[in-house]
Design a protein around this motif. Structure first.
Motif, PDB file in Angstrom:
ATOM      1  N   TYR A 184       0.801  -1.192   0.006  1.00  0.00           N
ATOM      2  CA  TYR A 184       0.017  -0.079   0.030  1.00  0.00           C
ATOM      3  C   TYR A 184       0.993   1.232   0.144  1.00  0.00           C
ATOM      4  N   ASP A 185       2.128   1.231   0.817  1.00  0.00           N
ATOM      5  CA  ASP A 185       2.845   2.252   0.869  1.00  0.00           C
ATOM      6  C   ASP A 185       4.404   1.479   1.117  1.00  0.00           C
ATOM      7  N   GLY A 186       5.352   2.067   1.670  1.00  0.00           N
ATOM      8  CA  GLY A 186       6.699   1.554   1.720  1.00  0.00           C
ATOM      9  C   GLY A 186       6.786   0.516   2.882  1.00  0.00           C
ATOM     10  N   ILE A 187       5.922   0.433   3.909  1.00  0.00           N
ATOM     11  CA  ILE A 187       6.038  -0.439   4.640  1.00  0.00           C
ATOM     12  C   ILE A 187       4.773  -1.089   5.146  1.00  0.00           C
ATOM     13  N   HIS A 188       3.566  -0.562   4.610  1.00  0.00           N
ATOM     14  CA  HIS A 188       2.153  -1.379   4.894  1.00  0.00           C
ATOM     15  C   HIS A 188       1.743  -2.119   3.686  1.00  0.00           C
ATOM     16  N   LEU A 189       1.221  -3.219   3.829  1.00  0.00           N
ATOM     17  CA  LEU A 189       0.894  -4.243   2.842  1.00  0.00           C
ATOM     18  C   LEU A 189      -0.641  -3.773   2.686  1.00  0.00           C
ATOM     19  N   ASN A 190      -1.078  -4.095   1.314  1.00  0.00           N
ATOM     20  CA  ASN A 190      -2.392  -3.972   0.698  1.00  0.00           C
ATOM     21  C   ASN A 190      -3.226  -4.973   1.001  1.00  0.00           C
ATOM     22  N   GLY A 191      -4.634  -5.150   0.465  1.00  0.00           N
ATOM     23  CA  GLY A 191      -5.396  -5.941   0.525  1.00  0.00           C
ATOM     24  C   GLY A 191      -4.921  -7.479  -0.030  1.00  0.00           C
ATOM     25  N   LYS A 192      -3.879  -7.462  -1.042  1.00  0.00           N
ATOM     26  CA  LYS A 192      -3.678  -8.503  -1.777  1.00  0.00           C
ATOM     27  C   LYS A 192      -2.318  -8.984  -1.023  1.00  0.00           C
ATOM     28  N   GLY A 193      -1.594  -8.052  -0.343  1.00  0.00           N
ATOM     29  CA  GLY A 193      -0.316  -8.552   0.173  1.00  0.00           C
ATOM     30  C   GLY A 193      -0.526  -9.188   1.749  1.00  0.00           C
ATOM     31  N   LYS A 194      -1.653  -8.481   2.443  1.00  0.00           N
ATOM     32  CA  LYS A 194      -1.925  -9.005   3.853  1.00  0.00           C
ATOM     33  C   LYS A 194      -2.129 -10.368   4.103  1.00  0.00           C
ATOM     34  N   PRO A 195      -2.961 -11.212   3.114  1.00  0.00           N
ATOM     35  CA  PRO A 195      -3.239 -12.480   3.485  1.00  0.00           C
ATOM     36  C   PRO A 195      -2.107 -13.504   3.056  1.00  0.00           C
ATOM     37  N   ILE A 196      -1.120 -13.032   2.250  1.00  0.00           N
ATOM     38  CA  ILE A 196      -0.127 -13.959   1.741  1.00  0.00           C
ATOM     39  C   ILE A 196       0.870 -13.956   3.073  1.00  0.00           C
ATOM     40  N   ILE A 197       1.191 -12.750   3.665  1.00  0.00           N
ATOM     41  CA  ILE A 197       1.904 -12.625   4.531  1.00  0.00           C
ATOM     42  C   ILE A 197       1.562 -13.185   5.737  1.00  0.00           C
ATOM     43  N   THR A 198       0.126 -13.321   5.819  1.00  0.00           N
ATOM     44  CA  THR A 198      -0.690 -13.473   7.422  1.00  0.00           C
ATOM     45  C   THR A 198      -0.597 -15.070   7.363  1.00  0.00           C
ATOM     46  N   ASP A 199      -0.779 -15.479   6.189  1.00  0.00           N
ATOM     47  CA  ASP A 199      -0.727 -16.976   6.057  1.00  0.00           C
ATOM     48  C   ASP A 199       0.555 -17.823   6.350  1.00  0.00           C
ATOM     49  N   MET A 200       1.584 -17.075   5.665  1.00  0.00           N
ATOM     50  CA  MET A 200       3.053 -17.413   5.798  1.00  0.00           C
ATOM     51  C   MET A 200       3.487 -17.402   7.343  1.00  0.00           C
ATOM     52  N   LEU A 201       3.039 -16.290   8.032  1.00  0.00           N
ATOM     53  CA  LEU A 201       3.366 -16.100   9.409  1.00  0.00           C
ATOM     54  C   LEU A 201       2.678 -17.427  10.133  1.00  0.00           C
ATOM     55  N   ALA A 202       1.320 -17.650   9.962  1.00  0.00           N
ATOM     56  CA  ALA A 202       0.680 -18.485  10.500  1.00  0.00           C
ATOM     57  C   ALA A 202       1.314 -19.877  10.532  1.00  0.00           C
ATOM     58  N   ASP A 203       1.749 -20.300   9.304  1.00  0.00           N
ATOM     59  CA  ASP A 203       2.247 -21.586   8.939  1.00  0.00           C
ATOM     60  C   ASP A 203       3.667 -21.617   9.656  1.00  0.00           C
ATOM     61  N   ASN A 204       4.422 -20.645   9.732  1.00  0.00           N
ATOM     62  CA  ASN A 204       5.793 -20.654  10.536  1.00  0.00           C
ATOM     63  C   ASN A 204       5.605 -20.884  12.116  1.00  0.00           C
ATOM     64  N   ILE A 205       4.554 -20.200  12.402  1.00  0.00           N
ATOM     65  CA  ILE A 205       4.089 -20.565  14.055  1.00  0.00           C
ATOM     66  C   ILE A 205       3.799 -21.781  14.299  1.00  0.00           C
ATOM     67  N   HIS A 206       2.823 -22.379  13.343  1.00  0.00           N
ATOM     68  CA  HIS A 206       2.281 -23.619  13.445  1.00  0.00           C
ATOM     69  C   HIS A 206       3.442 -24.736  13.512  1.00  0.00           C
ATOM     70  N   GLN A 207       4.488 -24.686  12.446  1.00  0.00           N
ATOM     71  CA  GLN A 207       5.714 -25.607  12.519  1.00  0.00           C
ATOM     72  C   GLN A 207       6.432 -25.223  13.689  1.00  0.00           C
ATOM     73  N   LEU A 208       6.294 -24.324  14.626  1.00  0.00           N
ATOM     74  CA  LEU A 208       7.022 -24.426  15.867  1.00  0.00           C
ATOM     75  C   LEU A 208       6.471 -25.328  16.746  1.00  0.00           C
ATOM     76  N   GLY A 209       5.365 -25.670  16.708  1.00  0.00           N
ATOM     77  CA  GLY A 209       4.485 -26.764  17.489  1.00  0.00           C
ATOM     78  C   GLY A 209       4.100 -26.203  18.773  1.00  0.00           C
ATOM     79  N   ILE A 210       3.929 -24.780  18.656  1.00  0.00           N
ATOM     80  CA  ILE A 210       3.380 -24.299  20.219  1.00  0.00           C
ATOM     81  C   ILE A 210       2.184 -23.939  20.098  1.00  0.00           C
ATOM     82  N   LEU A 211       1.483 -23.835  19.212  1.00  0.00           N
ATOM     83  CA  LEU A 211      -0.203 -23.810  19.180  1.00  0.00           C
ATOM     84  C   LEU A 211      -0.902 -24.878  18.642  1.00  0.00           C
TER      85      LEU A 211
END
Length: 211
Positions: A184-211
């Motif tokens: 959306y700007d230099g540091i904020h994701l737009n509606g297209k970018g947010k779900p991509i990074i959110t899903d990746m972060l969720a997957d990374n956290i899930h792989q830690l086995g802490i949730l």
């Protein structure tokens, strides 16, 4: 944590200017006004208030703790509405002009801020909470400004994760910095970018086995 001792994982958004106070509004404390009734938060806010009269106002007239933006965020949270409000794509010409005019936050490490951050991480992990630090994408045009300083800050986060088994660090800069359509700007994701990074972060956290 004394309010929610059931918390087991703290997900903490970090970036290159995390330890810099430059260009922060003097009124940033107002973001905490909705939580003024909390003892710790209230104590911090009172230190920033311009007068004792203001402290009395926020203590007695609770509605004055909220502005339109805070009310809007509260309603969105209450309704479970998490759609991204930042739609559209970054205007690179505008971003280049902001950089040329020195309108971007300088990247520097202020020792007091770094010490406070380390103290927070230590306090949380000592209570048995896992800390997940994550660095969202920064667009390449901005990421190339003060590049050496930015890389140094990222190394601080890596070192924290290396030094503690209770701290993890995920970084999403290099892989996405040139994908301008996600910003959306230099540091904020737009509606297209947010779900991509959110899903990746969720997957990374899930792989830690802490949730």
């Amino acid at each position: 944590l004394y309010i929610h001792p059931e918390v087991k994982v703290l997900v903490y958004d970090v970036e290159a200017s995390s330890f810099s106070s430059a260009q922060l509004s003097a009124n940033s404390y107002r973001l905490f006004l909705p939580f003024y009734g909390d003892q710790e938060v209230g104590s911090h806010v009172r230190e920033q208030l311009p007068s004792a009269l203001s402290a009395m106002q926020y203590a007695l007239l609770k509605t004055t703790r909220y502005n339109d933006s805070a009310v809007n965020r509260s309603i969105r949270g209450w309704l479970g509405y998490d759609e991204n409000l930042k739609q559209g794509r970054v205007d690179l010409d505008v971003l280049h002009k902001r950089i040329a005019n020195g309108k971007t936050r300088p990247i520097r490490v202020e020792q007091d801020n770094l010490d406070a951050f380390r103290s927070l991480i230590a306090d949380v992990t000592n209570q048995g909470v896992r800390v997940v630090l994550w660095h969202p994408p920064t667009i390449d045009v901005l990421d190339n400004v003060d590049r050496t300083a930015r890389l140094s800050v990222r190394q601080i986060f890596r070192d924290l994760a290396d030094q503690s088994p209770s701290v993890d660090y995920f970084e999403y800069v290099d892989e996405y910095r040139d994908k301008h359509e996600l910003f959306y700007d230099g540091i904020h994701l737009n509606g297209k970018g947010k779900p991509i990074i959110t899903d990746m972060l969720a997957d990374n956290i899930h792989q830690l086995g802490i949730l």
